[in-house]
Scaffold this active site. Structure first.
Site, PDB file in Angstrom:
ATOM      1  NE  ARG A 117     -16.712  28.907  57.752  1.00 22.92           N
ATOM      2  CZ  ARG A 117     -16.334  29.020  56.481  1.00 22.92           C
ATOM      3  NH1 ARG A 117     -16.733  30.026  55.789  1.00 22.92           N
ATOM      4  NH2 ARG A 117     -15.569  28.101  55.911  1.00 22.92           N
ATOM      5  CB  THR A 118     -14.006  27.558  64.149  1.00 23.96           C
ATOM      6  OG1 THR A 118     -15.106  27.022  63.419  1.00 23.96           O
ATOM      7  CG2 THR A 118     -14.204  27.296  65.624  1.00 23.96           C
ATOM      8  CE  LYS A 168      10.872  19.395  68.032  1.00 23.14           C
ATOM      9  NZ  LYS A 168      11.726  20.438  68.589  1.00 23.14           N
ATOM     10  NE  ARG A 226     -12.383  23.170  63.910  1.00 20.38           N
ATOM     11  CZ  ARG A 226     -13.152  23.671  62.933  1.00 20.38           C
ATOM     12  NH1 ARG A 226     -12.750  23.602  61.682  1.00 20.38           N
ATOM     13  NH2 ARG A 226     -14.310  24.225  63.208  1.00 20.38           N
ATOM     14  CG  HIS A 256     -18.191  22.960  65.780  1.00 19.03           C
ATOM     15  ND1 HIS A 256     -17.625  23.952  66.553  1.00 19.03           N
ATOM     16  CD2 HIS A 256     -17.857  23.250  64.492  1.00 19.03           C
ATOM     17  CE1 HIS A 256     -16.971  24.785  65.759  1.00 19.03           C
ATOM     18  NE2 HIS A 256     -17.098  24.392  64.509  1.00 19.03           N
TER      19      HIS A 256
HETATM   20  N1   CP Z   1     -18.289  26.170  60.620  1.00 18.84           N
HETATM   21  C1   CP Z   1     -16.974  25.919  60.776  1.00 18.84           C
HETATM   22  O1   CP Z   1     -16.578  25.224  61.708  1.00 18.84           O
HETATM   23  O2   CP Z   1     -16.171  26.469  59.818  1.00 18.84           O
HETATM   24  P1   CP Z   1     -14.601  26.338  59.746  1.00 18.84           P
HETATM   25  O3   CP Z   1     -14.291  24.879  59.516  1.00 18.84           O
HETATM   26  O4   CP Z   1     -14.180  27.224  58.606  1.00 18.84           O
HETATM   27  O5   CP Z   1     -14.044  26.785  61.048  1.00 18.84           O
END
Ligand code: CP
Length: 358
Positions: A89-90, A118, A139, A172
């Site tokens: 999703r993110t 590397k 992320r 998040h």
């Molecule tokens: N909610 C969320 O962060 O989903 P993903 O891990 O699929 O990005």
């Protein structure tokens, strides 16, 4: 105006999140973040502006002419999606948000496919990405990495913004933005979010979405937060400390059905066993009482709503999926709109879009 170029990393990293906030804002002084790293950067005014912009983008995109207008707004920008942790999703909603605004994208989805494999440092990797892109959406399993990289880039000759798309067990923020956007829309014609009771359930200890959303909810008046979880996975002390400091009403418990009865919104979460320090540790915890099914749905208020950041396992039964109070599919799509709003604001295009003729 506080600037990240005027403070060393050691001094900056010793500041509280509230103290850090001005260092991360856009220099143009419109209050919007430049680097988006944690939920504490958003007050109610900013949340309402972002939600209004998300609504505006959503509306403009309905017509072909509007969609083509949006595709031109940031056609001169490029964004890098650097995801060294799994995501559906993110990743995809940020990608779709960029596409809505005409932003060209590139991605690294596994550090093993970049020169980190590397032995290149993360600092050098990010610096490399910044040579080719105008924004990095990242992320990482590492808490604080996005923040460190934001400081590094701000002190480089390519000071491009970083959006934190999930940092370790910590934060998040863009998920919390879409959760708030969903709550605001859900209660828009029902008296708003103020005064509501939000029940969090599941792995509250390691769920970064919970920490970020719990903070954003403190921006609303008299919202009570209830934390339902097995003792081993209860909400961490730092979240409770913020609620105490802000005078927010909260309860901690283990009875999901009791929570659902008083809830206006229930926020279910997955057991985050990827963070287990001993293999199989989560499987030893009895989580059977922390699942939402037909019995819990029958207890939920008629105008209540059921949220989940997703992905889910079995903590929400699929029999709930078609109930009009189930908001988790809408949450996902809302993620695209609010992230488009955040990206446009980061680049200083909030007013342009709000004031356009569509
Ligand atoms: N909610 C969320 O962060 O989903 P993903 O891990 O699929 O990005």
């Amino acid at each position: 105006m506080a600037k990240l170029t005027e403070i060393g990393w050691e001094e900056y990293s010793g500041l509280s999140l509230d103290e850090k906030r001005p260092y991360l804002a856009r220099w143009e002084g419109d209050g919007m973040p430049y680097h988006t790293l944690f939920a504490q950067q958003f007050d109610r005014g900013l949340l309402e502006r972002l939600c209004a912009l998300a609504n505006r983008i959503r509306f403009i995109n309905k017509s072909k002419e509007g969609a083509l207008y949006l595709k031109n707004v940031l056609a001169h920008k490029r964004a890098m999606l650097y995801f060294s942790q799994p995501s559906s999703r993110t990743f995809l909603s940020h990608l779709a948000a960029c596409q809505l605004l005409g932003i060209t994208t590139g991605s690294v989805r596994d550090a093993a496919t970049s020169s980190e494999f590397k032995g290149e440092s993360k600092e050098d990797s990010i610096r490399t990405f910044s040579s080719y892109f105008d924004m990095i959406i990242m992320r990482s399993p590492e808490q604080g990495l996005a923040e460190k990289m934001a400081w590094e880039l701000s002190n480089s000759d390519r000071p491009i913004p970083i959006l934190n798309a999930g940092s370790g067990k910590d934060q998040h923020p863009t998920q919390a933005l879409l959760d708030i956007y969903t709550l605001i829309r859900s209660f828009e014609t029902k008296g708003g979010v103020d005064g509501r009771t939000v029940v969090f359930c599941g792995d509250l200890l390691r769920g970064r979405t919970v920490r970020s959303l719990s903070y954003l909810l403190t921006n609303f008046n008299d919202v009570k937060q209830v934390f339902i979880a097995p003792q081993e996975l209860q909400v961490p002390d730092d979240v409770i400390a913020i609620l105490k400091k802000k005078g927010v009403r909260y309860e901690i418990g283990e009875d999901l059905k009791a929570g659902v009865k008083v809830a206006d919104a229930v926020y279910m979460t997955r057991i985050q066993d990827e963070w287990d320090t001993a293999k199989g540790a989560s499987a030893k915890i009895d989580t059977s009482r922390f699942k939402f099914g037909a019995e819990e749905l029958a207890l939920l208020k008629p105008d209540g709503c059921l949220l989940h950041p997703l992905p889910r396992r079995d903590e929400i039964a699929t029999c709930c999926d078609h109930d009009p109070r189930a908001m988790y599919w809408r949450q996902m799509r809302n993620g695209m709109w609010i992230r488009a709003a955040l990206i446009a604001s980061t680049f200083g295009f909030e007013k342009t879009i709000m004031d356009c003729g569509y």
